[in-house]
Design a protein around this motif. Structure first.
Motif, PDB file in Angstrom:
ATOM      1  N   ALA A 183      40.823  76.370  41.864  1.00 18.29           N
ATOM      2  CA  ALA A 183      41.571  75.410  41.053  1.00 18.29           C
ATOM      3  C   ALA A 183      42.995  75.918  40.922  1.00 18.29           C
ATOM      4  O   ALA A 183      43.200  77.064  40.549  1.00 18.29           O
ATOM      5  N   ALA A 184      43.952  75.051  41.262  1.00 18.24           N
ATOM      6  CA  ALA A 184      45.344  75.420  40.991  1.00 18.24           C
ATOM      7  C   ALA A 184      45.421  75.656  39.489  1.00 18.24           C
ATOM      8  O   ALA A 184      44.984  74.807  38.706  1.00 18.24           O
ATOM      9  N   LEU A 185      45.943  76.794  39.051  1.00 15.57           N
ATOM     10  CA  LEU A 185      45.869  77.133  37.629  1.00 15.57           C
ATOM     11  C   LEU A 185      46.974  76.462  36.819  1.00 15.57           C
ATOM     12  O   LEU A 185      46.812  76.253  35.612  1.00 15.57           O
ATOM     13  N   ARG A 186      48.059  76.110  37.460  1.00 17.89           N
ATOM     14  CA  ARG A 186      49.172  75.518  36.725  1.00 17.89           C
ATOM     15  C   ARG A 186      48.762  74.161  36.132  1.00 17.89           C
ATOM     16  O   ARG A 186      48.282  73.288  36.838  1.00 17.89           O
ATOM     17  N   GLY A 187      48.878  74.045  34.824  1.00 15.00           N
ATOM     18  CA  GLY A 187      48.602  72.789  34.150  1.00 15.00           C
ATOM     19  C   GLY A 187      47.132  72.516  33.901  1.00 15.00           C
ATOM     20  O   GLY A 187      46.771  71.523  33.256  1.00 15.00           O
ATOM     21  N   VAL A 188      46.292  73.405  34.371  1.00 17.07           N
ATOM     22  CA  VAL A 188      44.851  73.226  34.207  1.00 17.07           C
ATOM     23  C   VAL A 188      44.407  73.803  32.862  1.00 17.07           C
ATOM     24  O   VAL A 188      44.995  74.768  32.370  1.00 17.07           O
ATOM     25  N   THR A 189      43.386  73.229  32.259  1.00 14.25           N
ATOM     26  CA  THR A 189      42.862  73.773  31.009  1.00 14.25           C
ATOM     27  C   THR A 189      41.790  74.818  31.314  1.00 14.25           C
ATOM     28  O   THR A 189      40.853  74.555  32.080  1.00 14.25           O
ATOM     29  N   ALA A 190      41.960  76.002  30.723  1.00 13.84           N
ATOM     30  CA  ALA A 190      41.010  77.101  30.954  1.00 13.84           C
ATOM     31  C   ALA A 190      40.581  77.659  29.611  1.00 13.84           C
ATOM     32  O   ALA A 190      41.422  77.940  28.754  1.00 13.84           O
ATOM     33  N   THR A 191      39.272  77.806  29.433  1.00 10.67           N
ATOM     34  CA  THR A 191      38.737  78.366  28.189  1.00 10.67           C
ATOM     35  C   THR A 191      38.304  79.810  28.432  1.00 10.67           C
ATOM     36  O   THR A 191      37.600  80.094  29.402  1.00 10.67           O
ATOM     37  N   VAL A 192      38.745  80.691  27.544  1.00 11.41           N
ATOM     38  CA  VAL A 192      38.310  82.086  27.633  1.00 11.41           C
ATOM     39  C   VAL A 192      37.393  82.371  26.451  1.00 11.41           C
ATOM     40  O   VAL A 192      37.818  82.311  25.292  1.00 11.41           O
ATOM     41  N   GLN A 219      32.532  72.171  22.404  1.00 11.28           N
ATOM     42  CA  GLN A 219      33.841  71.530  22.194  1.00 11.28           C
ATOM     43  C   GLN A 219      34.951  72.289  22.918  1.00 11.28           C
ATOM     44  O   GLN A 219      35.851  71.691  23.494  1.00 11.28           O
ATOM     45  N   ALA A 220      34.845  73.625  22.860  1.00 11.61           N
ATOM     46  CA  ALA A 220      35.918  74.449  23.438  1.00 11.61           C
ATOM     47  C   ALA A 220      36.003  74.309  24.952  1.00 11.61           C
ATOM     48  O   ALA A 220      37.053  74.584  25.547  1.00 11.61           O
ATOM     49  N   ILE A 221      34.914  73.897  25.596  1.00 15.15           N
ATOM     50  CA  ILE A 221      34.986  73.747  27.056  1.00 15.15           C
ATOM     51  C   ILE A 221      35.099  72.294  27.480  1.00 15.15           C
ATOM     52  O   ILE A 221      35.250  71.996  28.662  1.00 15.15           O
ATOM     53  N   THR A 222      35.027  71.392  26.512  1.00 17.54           N
ATOM     54  CA  THR A 222      35.142  69.974  26.855  1.00 17.54           C
ATOM     55  C   THR A 222      36.522  69.685  27.428  1.00 17.54           C
ATOM     56  O   THR A 222      37.535  69.966  26.781  1.00 17.54           O
ATOM     57  N   GLY A 223      36.532  69.166  28.641  1.00 12.82           N
ATOM     58  CA  GLY A 223      37.808  68.864  29.283  1.00 12.82           C
ATOM     59  C   GLY A 223      38.416  70.027  30.034  1.00 12.82           C
ATOM     60  O   GLY A 223      39.423  69.868  30.729  1.00 12.82           O
ATOM     61  N   ALA A 224      37.796  71.222  29.896  1.00 14.68           N
ATOM     62  CA  ALA A 224      38.338  72.384  30.611  1.00 14.68           C
ATOM     63  C   ALA A 224      37.871  72.393  32.066  1.00 14.68           C
ATOM     64  O   ALA A 224      36.762  71.946  32.376  1.00 14.68           O
ATOM     65  N   THR A 225      38.724  72.880  32.942  1.00 10.52           N
ATOM     66  CA  THR A 225      38.382  73.000  34.355  1.00 10.52           C
ATOM     67  C   THR A 225      37.761  74.366  34.650  1.00 10.52           C
ATOM     68  O   THR A 225      36.919  74.511  35.518  1.00 10.52           O
ATOM     69  N   VAL A 226      38.225  75.357  33.891  1.00  9.27           N
ATOM     70  CA  VAL A 226      37.790  76.742  34.117  1.00  9.27           C
ATOM     71  C   VAL A 226      37.248  77.318  32.818  1.00  9.27           C
ATOM     72  O   VAL A 226      37.818  77.073  31.749  1.00  9.27           O
ATOM     73  N   VAL A 227      36.140  78.059  32.911  1.00 14.30           N
ATOM     74  CA  VAL A 227      35.704  78.853  31.766  1.00 14.30           C
ATOM     75  C   VAL A 227      35.437  80.281  32.256  1.00 14.30           C
ATOM     76  O   VAL A 227      34.841  80.478  33.320  1.00 14.30           O
ATOM     77  N   ILE A 228      35.940  81.234  31.498  1.00 18.07           N
ATOM     78  CA  ILE A 228      35.712  82.645  31.818  1.00 18.07           C
ATOM     79  C   ILE A 228      35.159  83.325  30.576  1.00 18.07           C
ATOM     80  O   ILE A 228      35.755  83.240  29.499  1.00 18.07           O
ATOM     81  N   ASN A 229      33.994  83.966  30.716  1.00 18.59           N
ATOM     82  CA  ASN A 229      33.422  84.699  29.597  1.00 18.59           C
ATOM     83  C   ASN A 229      33.760  86.170  29.697  1.00 18.59           C
ATOM     84  O   ASN A 229      33.386  86.853  30.648  1.00 18.59           O
ATOM     85  N   ALA A 230      34.463  86.671  28.686  1.00 22.57           N
ATOM     86  CA  ALA A 230      34.798  88.098  28.627  1.00 22.57           C
ATOM     87  C   ALA A 230      34.204  88.728  27.372  1.00 22.57           C
ATOM     88  O   ALA A 230      34.692  89.736  26.880  1.00 22.57           O
ATOM     89  N   GLY A 231      33.142  88.114  26.864  1.00 15.90           N
ATOM     90  CA  GLY A 231      32.535  88.588  25.617  1.00 15.90           C
ATOM     91  C   GLY A 231      31.716  89.854  25.790  1.00 15.90           C
ATOM     92  O   GLY A 231      31.612  90.408  26.891  1.00 15.90           O
ATOM     93  N   ALA A 232      31.140  90.294  24.701  1.00 14.87           N
ATOM     94  CA  ALA A 232      30.353  91.527  24.691  1.00 14.87           C
ATOM     95  C   ALA A 232      29.172  91.422  25.652  1.00 14.87           C
ATOM     96  O   ALA A 232      28.665  90.334  25.917  1.00 14.87           O
TER      97      ALA A 232
END
Lengths: 288, 288, 288
Positions: free
Chosen positions: A116-125, A186-199
């Motif tokens: 995914a081109a990252l510019r302008g894309v919604t990404a949830t961390v 809700q936090a990932i609704t509409g997001a193109t990318v999700v990255i989990n960096a949790g415990a």
């Protein structure tokens, strides 16, 4: 003209210096490792001066410093002290990868950018307030993504937003409190990318939730310890397509992380003025 | 017959072993460095026995010990303990350069000797009571110079004279108290050589005083931190002629110091019985 | 296909890592040594994971761990912790030789076996309750010898018998209390082999006693510090025939010990699943 042997001085904030970082350095082609454990800021001046004042300026590129250890803040304190020791041409290359946070975050964002081109894309961390998560946010924001910074505690998420906004005033960041499954959805609704960096060993996003998020093109889970952090991703997944999404697990990202780590070590010895933090390590992978 | 790899065991009295000494050892051609920090006398026996009892006597020359660290007295205690471990042919070569005092003093006196035959010449050592100064006095006296041992405290200067007189009964030494500029001027009146080994960033001899000392042929300042210790000498000066005097600054002496340090490391591996302290390191440079 | 450099991670329970073990490793051909001192069990996981997660499975044989230090129990605790970190094919080779006990015991029993078939033979171990003695008992019992386990304290001798019987239910072991010269003479009456593994500088068996023991074919003394532990054996004796007995002193056994140690280090890098404790090290010498 023959260069002198490549010496990497590994300064580790843990009592026992990292075997991981040592093996990677050997495999990146260094000739001699000087491994130091339990390094504190007051020891830095002598160590750095020893690297600066032993070889002629033309040969300074053959000595470099790597800063590691499990405590990222402690590593950053060493990095700051080391930079203070430089003057004029008297400097050597530095890299910091405490807790593997820089190479891991850079690899994760590079993986996302393949699909995914990252510019302008919604990404949830998810789990964005740890050492890896904060660097993922920084790198995504720098690439122009609209970043949702998620944490179980809103204040901590907002703190990361503030921290990154100082570095990158144009960053598009919002803080999200994600204490419940609904809040995560809700936090990932509409997001193109999700990255989990949790415990490790904490599932933050279930498999059904991930499937239902129709906007998602890429889902990356950096947790290798079962249960994984994003449901339905195997640690070995590496650009595995399922449910119309490209999936990466921790081991799947790990190959690129190792490649970046080795490339960064090699980069240290190409000049005497590199300072390789998250952004510079990310940039190394941008040409691949 | 092939020799086994050259192993240098670096025993450092500081918590973090010296990077400086490590880089020099690598550049002198050793194959493997065993770096130990925080070494105390009680640990010496095991470490030395490990070096003695692993290789056949014909191969003992391929293992050697370097003693370093900022505390010269602590280093000397390790050296004494190490020598106690030897018996018969069971010995390995040793070098001590705690605080760089031996290589620095040897280089300074070698520089002086390039421009003035030292035998019978009057040489003033400013700041003579530190680890470098005491070795400069020793080496000058051994070369037959008439040495003025100067310090802000007469008792300390006299202490150095006494110490050196025990080693060298024929030494020609006088203690000078140099608390004032006038006293310093007196201490160099009639001297051919002046060497400053005083604390960093303290001017002990001003530029006008130095110019007025018409007898001076050589002035060497071992202080690299501004302000320099002898006025009108730049750290980079290396046999720079000004005011009818040959001038050396700390960096100007440093090149020879590094060359001596490397030569000494190489010398360690030519036999299994070298003990390289100030005099032996000085002698290495005498043939150049 | 080229293998990556051979890295040996030396985990030592003493504050200063062993120079002895380091030199042997270099002479066995390793490329890089990672030396760690003061290693405690809680540090093991990170260190082992660093070795496991850096190289592909095909290259895991090029990284190995050596456990050493003067405290054998502490070393065994590290070994147990290290093995817990393995899973599936994710493992690397391990060797333990704390206090040199494994290589020394293996060499002693191999020497004995050169002159007497060990199966069914009576062998007395003097000073059998130390780290070397216990391993000598284990190895003799495993070879089928009838072993007399001797100590100044019967309870301690019986403890060693019990310990070995758990590992080897078919072992033929008896405990002997040997507080007096007479008791020692009784303990070797009818024995073909005697091995002294007692404390240094203590004579446990006098020269006349040894000569009078007409059944003895092999007498091995592992004490190198005068007075030797078995009268009339010189430390350098190596299959020296005197009084109708084949005699070995500590240095005479030492050559084989060193050869075993080096062979064991090389063996580590032939696969990624070796665990070299006393028995495995003994087996390496069985083919020579």
């Amino acid at each position: 003209m023959v260069s002198p042997p490549k010496i990497l001085v590994c300064l580790d904030t843990d009592a026992q210096p990292s075997v991981f970082d040592g093996v990677v350095a050997v495999d990146a082609g260094i000739d001699h490792l000087f491994r130091h454990g339990g390094v504190t800021p007051d020891a830095i001046r002598n160590l750095v001066y020893g690297a600066l004042f032993t070889r002629g300026t033309a040969d300074l590129r053959s000595t470099a410093i790597f800063i590691g250890g499990s405590d990222v803040a402690a590593g950053e304190a060493l990095l700051a002290k080391a930079r203070e020791c430089f003057f004029g041409a008297m400097r050597i290359s530095l890299m910091i990868d405490s807790n593997g946070a820089n190479t891991t975050a850079a690899a994760a964002v590079l993986c996302a950018g393949k699909h995914a081109a990252l510019r302008g894309v919604t990404a949830t961390v998810l789990g964005a307030t740890g050492s890896v998560g904060r660097r993922v946010v920084r790198l995504l924001a720098r690439e122009g993504a609209i970043v949702r910074v998620s944490s179980r505690q809103l204040a901590r998420a907002q703190g990361v937003c503030n921290e990154v906004a100082i570095l990158l005033p144009s960053a598009q960041l919002t803080a999200w409190e994600t204490r419940s499954a609904d809040a995560v959805s809700q936090a990932i609704t509409g997001a193109t990318v999700v990255i989990n960096a949790g415990a490790p060993a904490v599932e933050l996003l279930s498999e059904p939730q991930r499937r239902e998020a129709k906007s998602l093109r890429v889902a990356i889970d950096l947790n290798a310890v079962p249960p994984v952090g994003i449901g339905g991703i195997e640690p070995q997944d590496k650009a595995t397509e399922r449910d119309g999404q490209m999936l990466y697990g921790a081991i799947g990202v790990g190959g690129l992380k190792m490649k970046l780590h080795k490339a960064a070590i090699r980069r240290l010895f190409e000049s005497n003025d590199a300072v390789l933090d998250a952004e510079e390590i990310f940039a190394l992978g941008g040409t691949w």
